[in-house]
Design an enzyme around this catalytic site. Structure first.
Site, PDB file in Angstrom:
ATOM      1  N   GLY A   1       1.799  -8.575   5.507  1.00 39.40           N
ATOM      2  CA  GLY A   1       2.569  -9.628   4.844  1.00 39.40           C
ATOM      3  C   GLY A   1       3.978  -9.211   4.477  1.00 39.40           C
TER       4      GLY A   1
ATOM      5  CB  ILE B   1      -0.942  -0.023   1.230  1.00 40.87           C
ATOM      6  CG1 ILE B   1      -2.027   1.041   1.106  1.00 40.87           C
ATOM      7  CG2 ILE B   1      -0.154   0.138   2.523  1.00 40.87           C
ATOM      8  CD1 ILE B   1      -3.105   0.901   2.172  1.00 40.87           C
TER       9      ILE B   1
ATOM     10  CD  GLU C   1      -0.935  -8.561   2.795  1.00 40.03           C
ATOM     11  OE1 GLU C   1      -0.069  -9.255   3.340  1.00 40.03           O
ATOM     12  OE2 GLU C   1      -1.219  -7.405   3.154  1.00 40.03           O
TER      13      GLU C   1
END
Length: 455
Positions: A335, A213, A237
């Protein structure tokens, strides 16, 4: 046998004091049930609710500001959960995200009631989880009572175990049919773009991408559109808008993947409505459980895995702290560590930890590169696992470097205003011995820019 449809109020009446409830994660978190349960607050106490990346305010928390009735426990903070943690209304559970299904099956007591938002039942009798698989299947397996809140605006997404059969559902609630919440994508800064240029130059034809992100990872995707790289794969992910754009551009074919060739593999999607539309009934898109997407032994099966993640602070030995500001929790381990390890184990794989060299706090510019991590900061990725580190001032690979080499190289990634002080501290603490010379990290050059744009 038809699963009974009941009102949200009826469903909320099944909750008793002291219960553990599970709201799943992101788009699967219920809304109409949440509001109905909040209305019962004065009848209940010590109701504990697990969440993850809540995309909308939780009514049970908003209606119980002092925490007398409901308590929220998150596997990973969104901006909302972070704000609630700041006022003592949300607590974090440490993890590696890919292990969470195993936590439910091995270590957690059975969930009293699971309430998950899903698509309406399909012709096969399944309620699809949409673009959020994560650990929903494990939650259902461990729930004493399973309730689905259907949402007709939820994208229907293909994938392994990305749904629950009606035989495993006790009750259905009609939802409010809101579109999935969007995650804003801030425009990448010039620093983001500079960092992205270094990483994009390391991405080869046939690389398999994992993007975290943030503005920097998404900036990499923008640069890859112009780089001439081809036959990219995706095993990630989080499916981001940047990855969605690469897919729609035709650069993602997955043809060189060993695991799930031709498929875009992810465990949850967060971004714009355009991203969600891309996932809807798209046979190229596979939304799998997180223990499939995030396990290093699965990640490594694809060659040339490229893992790109943000951090907020790194020390001179290479310890990466990505989830807290001292004792103030910000996000979570997620992750990151599992993909760093999976990428390293992949044939030709590379992992990148990226950050801006400085940040502003209370009107003062501060360095993200420090001698010692802020007291209370959580180490997300240990120094032994870190591979490439990238700032706007360069890129360095820490693998095989001694402490002195690491310290010298990382100082070279810092803003010039802080390098002298960092070097002095490194010598004082004997991280760097006197009289030894080391190379500096790569810095911006015309040659690097030409390499990026000459493909």
């Amino acid at each position: 046998m038809t699963t009974e449809t009941i009102s949200a109020e009826h469903a909320a009446s099944l909750v008793k004091s002291g219960m553990w409830l599970d709201y799943g994660a992101t788009h699967c978190e219920p809304d109409v049930f949440d509001k109905a349960l909040a209305a019962r607050k004065d009848e209940l106490e010590n109701v504990k609710i697990r969440s993850c990346l809540s995309m909308r305010p939780r009514a049970v928390i908003e209606h119980d500001p002092e925490g007398k009735h409901f308590h929220l426990f998150s596997w990973h903070f969104s901006a909302y959960e972070r704000r609630k943690h700041d006022v003592g209304r949300c607590n974090y559970t440490p993890l590696n995200l890919g292990e969470v299904p195993d936590y439910y099956r091995r270590f957690l007591d059975p969930v009293d009631i699971a309430i998950l938002k899903t698509c309406p039942m399909d012709d096969g009798g399944y309620f699809n989880f949409g673009p959020t698989s994560l650990w929903q299947q494990a939650v259902i397996e461990r729930a004493k009572l399973a309730i689905v809140e259907i949402n007709r605006e939820m994208p229907y997404v293909f994938g392994r175990d990305n749904g629950v059969h009606m035989k495993d559902v006790d009750f259905i609630i009609e939802g409010d049919h809101q579109p999935c919440a969007e995650l804003p994508n801030p425009e990448p800064s010039e620093i983001d773009r500079t960092v992205a240029r270094y990483i994009a130059a390391e991405v080869e034809d046939g690389s398999c991408l994992q993007i975290g992100i943030g503005g920097m990872p998404n900036a990499v995707c923008s640069l890859l559109l112009e780089s001439g790289v081809k036959d990219l794969g995706i095993h990630t992910e989080m499916l981001t808008d940047g990855l969605g754009l690469l897919y729609r551009s035709g650069l993602v074919t997955g043809s060189r993947k060993t695991l799930d060739p031709g498929k875009v593999v992810y465990t949850f999607a967060l971004g714009s409505h355009a991203l969600y539309a891309t996932t809807n009934r798209n046979p190229d898109m596979y939304c799998h459980q997180v223990d499939y997407t995030n396990s290093p032994h699965m990640i490594m099966q694809n060659d040339k895995v490229v893992s790109i993640n943000n951090t907020t602070q790194i020390d001179l030995q290479g310890q990466v702290a990505s989830e807290s500001d001292g004792h103030r929790h910000i996000s979570g381990t997620g992750g990151q560590l599992q993909f760093v390890r999976g990428a390293y184990a992949s044939k030709g794989g590379k992992s990148f930890i990226c950050l801006s060299s400085t940040y502003e706090k209370r009107g003062e510019r501060r360095s993200r590169i420090v001698l010692t991590l802020t007291p209370g900061n959580i180490v997300t990725t240990p120094r032994s696992d870190v591979m490439y580190v990238v700032t706007e001032f360069g890129i360095v690979n820490l693998k095989g470097k001694c402490v002195a080499e690491r310290a010298k190289a990382i100082i070279g990634l810092a803003h010039s205003d802080f390098r002298e002080d960092l070097e002095r501290q490194a010598y004082e603490k004997r991280l760097i011995p006197r009289g030894v010379s080391f190379c500096s990290p790569r810095s911006p050059t015309e040659d690097l820019q030409k390499a990026l744009h000459s493909r």
